[in-house]
Scaffold this motif. Structure first.
Motif, PDB file in Angstrom:
ATOM      1  N   UNK A 162       0.823  -1.211   0.000  1.00  0.00           N
ATOM      2  CA  UNK A 162       0.000   0.000   0.000  1.00  0.00           C
ATOM      3  C   UNK A 162       0.854   1.257   0.000  1.00  0.00           C
ATOM      4  N   UNK A 163       2.089   1.159   0.455  1.00  0.00           N
ATOM      5  CA  UNK A 163       2.966   2.312   0.490  1.00  0.00           C
ATOM      6  C   UNK A 163       3.796   2.496  -0.761  1.00  0.00           C
ATOM      7  N   UNK A 164       3.626   1.643  -1.759  1.00  0.00           N
ATOM      8  CA  UNK A 164       4.415   1.760  -2.982  1.00  0.00           C
ATOM      9  C   UNK A 164       4.021   3.001  -3.763  1.00  0.00           C
ATOM     10  N   UNK A 165       4.959   3.627  -4.461  1.00  0.00           N
ATOM     11  CA  UNK A 165       4.603   4.730  -5.351  1.00  0.00           C
ATOM     12  C   UNK A 165       3.582   4.273  -6.388  1.00  0.00           C
ATOM     13  N   UNK A 166       2.843   5.224  -6.924  1.00  0.00           N
ATOM     14  CA  UNK A 166       1.757   4.892  -7.852  1.00  0.00           C
ATOM     15  C   UNK A 166       2.180   3.955  -8.965  1.00  0.00           C
ATOM     16  N   UNK A 167       3.334   4.209  -9.565  1.00  0.00           N
ATOM     17  CA  UNK A 167       3.754   3.453 -10.736  1.00  0.00           C
ATOM     18  C   UNK A 167       4.872   2.460 -10.451  1.00  0.00           C
ATOM     19  N   UNK A 168       5.069   2.109  -9.208  1.00  0.00           N
ATOM     20  CA  UNK A 168       6.122   1.164  -8.843  1.00  0.00           C
ATOM     21  C   UNK A 168       5.579   0.006  -8.027  1.00  0.00           C
ATOM     22  N   UNK A 169       4.359  -0.397  -8.319  1.00  0.00           N
ATOM     23  CA  UNK A 169       3.714  -1.437  -7.536  1.00  0.00           C
ATOM     24  C   UNK A 169       3.938  -2.834  -8.076  1.00  0.00           C
ATOM     25  N   UNK A 170       2.892  -3.667  -8.029  1.00  0.00           N
ATOM     26  CA  UNK A 170       2.993  -5.097  -8.342  1.00  0.00           C
ATOM     27  C   UNK A 170       3.044  -5.305  -9.852  1.00  0.00           C
ATOM     28  N   UNK A 171       4.212  -5.107 -10.410  1.00  0.00           N
ATOM     29  CA  UNK A 171       4.407  -5.141 -11.857  1.00  0.00           C
ATOM     30  C   UNK A 171       4.538  -6.566 -12.380  1.00  0.00           C
ATOM     31  N   UNK A 172       4.997  -7.492 -11.542  1.00  0.00           N
ATOM     32  CA  UNK A 172       5.247  -8.861 -11.962  1.00  0.00           C
ATOM     33  C   UNK A 172       4.594  -9.825 -10.981  1.00  0.00           C
ATOM     34  N   UNK A 173       3.956 -10.856 -11.533  1.00  0.00           N
ATOM     35  CA  UNK A 173       3.175 -11.792 -10.721  1.00  0.00           C
ATOM     36  C   UNK A 173       3.294 -13.183 -11.336  1.00  0.00           C
ATOM     37  N   UNK A 174       3.581 -14.195 -10.515  1.00  0.00           N
ATOM     38  CA  UNK A 174       3.681 -15.568 -11.002  1.00  0.00           C
ATOM     39  C   UNK A 174       3.194 -16.525  -9.928  1.00  0.00           C
ATOM     40  N   UNK A 175       2.652 -17.658 -10.358  1.00  0.00           N
ATOM     41  CA  UNK A 175       2.181 -18.699  -9.447  1.00  0.00           C
ATOM     42  C   UNK A 175       3.198 -19.829  -9.412  1.00  0.00           C
ATOM     43  N   UNK A 176       3.621 -20.206  -8.221  1.00  0.00           N
ATOM     44  CA  UNK A 176       4.586 -21.287  -8.057  1.00  0.00           C
ATOM     45  C   UNK A 176       3.866 -22.633  -7.998  1.00  0.00           C
ATOM     46  N   UNK A 177       4.584 -23.742  -8.215  1.00  0.00           N
ATOM     47  CA  UNK A 177       3.938 -25.064  -8.230  1.00  0.00           C
ATOM     48  C   UNK A 177       3.175 -25.411  -6.957  1.00  0.00           C
ATOM     49  N   UNK A 178       3.612 -24.875  -5.802  1.00  0.00           N
ATOM     50  CA  UNK A 178       2.907 -25.176  -4.555  1.00  0.00           C
ATOM     51  C   UNK A 178       1.713 -24.254  -4.313  1.00  0.00           C
ATOM     52  N   UNK A 179       1.385 -23.412  -5.287  1.00  0.00           N
ATOM     53  CA  UNK A 179       0.220 -22.541  -5.185  1.00  0.00           C
ATOM     54  C   UNK A 179       0.511 -21.161  -4.647  1.00  0.00           C
ATOM     55  N   UNK A 180       1.712 -20.941  -4.094  1.00  0.00           N
ATOM     56  CA  UNK A 180       2.045 -19.609  -3.615  1.00  0.00           C
ATOM     57  C   UNK A 180       2.231 -18.648  -4.787  1.00  0.00           C
ATOM     58  N   UNK A 181       2.021 -17.381  -4.494  1.00  0.00           N
ATOM     59  CA  UNK A 181       2.245 -16.337  -5.491  1.00  0.00           C
ATOM     60  C   UNK A 181       3.577 -15.658  -5.229  1.00  0.00           C
TER      61      UNK A 181
END
Length: 429
Positions: free
Chosen positions: A277-296
């Motif tokens: 929530x404290x990330x700058x507007x344009x520096x947030x969650x840019x990359x997202x992947x799901x691991x084999x055990x279901x974690x992100x």
């Protein structure tokens, strides 16, 4: 529905008096005076135009606003914001001018019903066919015979264009396991699905049957195109098959039905790491992947608490633990994808006025991706002029015939000077 109320003069001190009347639960960055000043509001929408016309024609100028349902006025800018508490969407109305800092209008009875109808006009809309024109692109236009870059073999690429002005800004990508379907999302809140075509040698040859629409909100109604609530930047398929989307500006994770067709149902909130929530507007969650055990795995673009690193997290709704991803050479993460083996690939972008745009692809081994760790990875390839390169933000992976196929998608920022490119590379085992 509740409506934000503001009365402000020309001075900044008056503008700071803005105060919201009700706001959606869980809204973090998009709240209070920041929202009331209108910085995050969309500029155009058919529903907004209808609302402007309705305001101008229906409500007499001499009536005052009273009660909880209120229109907000700005006697210097002549703007108003309406906050739909059901979905967290903000609507901006531009309408006729008013005299004096206390000028107000009344909305009640039939008027309130009419306003609700206007909001409904911005609601659910069916997917539309999208005409997409494709042109093949060489890996190196100045040397078309080049088909390799470092350890990667080039398997064809396309430039994507459309006569529709809405087309572009694509920031994330998923490709089906058989390579026949692609899902794209944009930082304007739009999604697109299409069929991918290949030639007899397995090279990317075309894109057909495209459909597009707006990402739904928590109420199932489409988000406003171009609004802060629609800045979708990352995409992954969750362990349960749902599509998980990471958003910037209003930093959050939402999940959607995978379909087919995708995004045909209300979003569901996925608890995100508290610190994001404290990330700058344009520096947030840019990359997202799901691991084999279901974690992100989440990687931010530029949110850092230590030199030469950016923050990331491992986990899910049950909890998150931080990690850091090493950065060097001016590269910043823009997208991530994973394999069933647990390997994660990261696409990164660098830009400076002298050298222009450069892209780097890194691979992380499963044993390196641990809570509290510092991810270094292995550089697989770098792309820079004269190679075909643009603002690559999307990456997708699949396995086929003893190799890993890597799809890269560029975000043209809806600018004529940039391109939407879809490239395919192969990494042999």
């Amino acid at each position: 529905m509740k409506i934000v109320r503001r009365v402000a003069g020309k001075s900044q001190s008056r503008a700071r008096e803005a105060r919201p009347i009700g706001r959606p639960p869980g809204l973090r960055e998009f709240a209070g005076e920041k929202a009331a000043r209108g910085r995050e509001s969309p500029r155009t929408d058919y529903g907004l135009r209808a609302a402007r016309d309705w305001f101008s024609k229906t409500i007499p100028r001499d009536q005052e606003v009273t009660g909880e349902q209120s229109a907000i006025l700005d006697n210097s800018w002549h703007r108003g914001l309406v906050w739909d508490i059901r979905s967290g969407k903000v609507y901006m109305f531009s309408y006729c001018s008013f005299q004096g800092p206390a000028a107000r209008r009344r909305i009640g009875g039939l008027a309130a019903a009419a306003l609700a109808a206007v909001l409904a006009m911005s609601g659910a809309a069916a997917a539309e066919a999208e005409r997409v024109e494709t042109r093949p692109v060489a890996l190196n236009p100045s040397a078309p015979e080049q088909t390799e870059i470092h350890r990667l073999a080039y398997r064809g690429g396309l430039r994507l264009d459309s006569p529709h002005a809405r087309f572009g800004g694509w920031s994330a990508l998923e490709v089906s396991a058989d390579g026949t379907r692609a899902i794209l999302i944009s930082d304007k809140g739009r999604w697109l699905t299409a069929r991918l075509d290949y030639d007899s040698l397995g090279r990317l040859a075309g894109l057909d049957g495209a459909e597009t629409g707006m990402l739904p909100g928590l109420d199932g109604e489409p988000l406003l195109e171009g609004g802060a609530y629609g800045d979708a930047e990352s995409l992954a398929v969750g362990a349960d098959g749902r599509l998980i989307v990471g958003f910037e500006k209003v930093h959050r994770l939402w999940s959607y039905p995978a379909g087919p067709p995708p995004f045909r149902g209300p979003a569901e909130d996925v608890p995100a790491p508290t610190l994001v929530a404290g990330a700058p507007n344009n520096d947030g969650m840019e990359a997202l992947a799901t691991l084999p055990d279901g974690r992100l795995l989440i990687v931010t673009e530029g949110y850092s608490d230590a030199p030469d690193t950016v923050l990331g997290w491992l986990g899910g709704p049950a909890g998150w633990t931080p990690l850091r991803v090493a950065t060097a050479g001016g590269y910043r993460p823009t997208g991530a994808a994973s394999l069933a083996t647990g390997e994660v690939f990261l696409v990164e972008r660098r830009f400076n006025p002298v050298d222009g745009v450069a892209i780097r692809i890194r691979r992380f081994a499963p044993g390196e991706i641990v809570a509290g760790g510092r991810l270094e990875g292995e550089v697989l390839a770098k792309l820079s002029p004269p190679l075909t390169v643009d603002n690559f933000e999307g990456i997708a992976l699949r396995r086929a015939a003893g190799e890993t196929l890597i799809y890269l998608l560029s975000d043209d920022n809806l600018r004529k000077t940039q391109r939407t490119l879809l490239l395919l590379f192969a990494l042999p085992d």
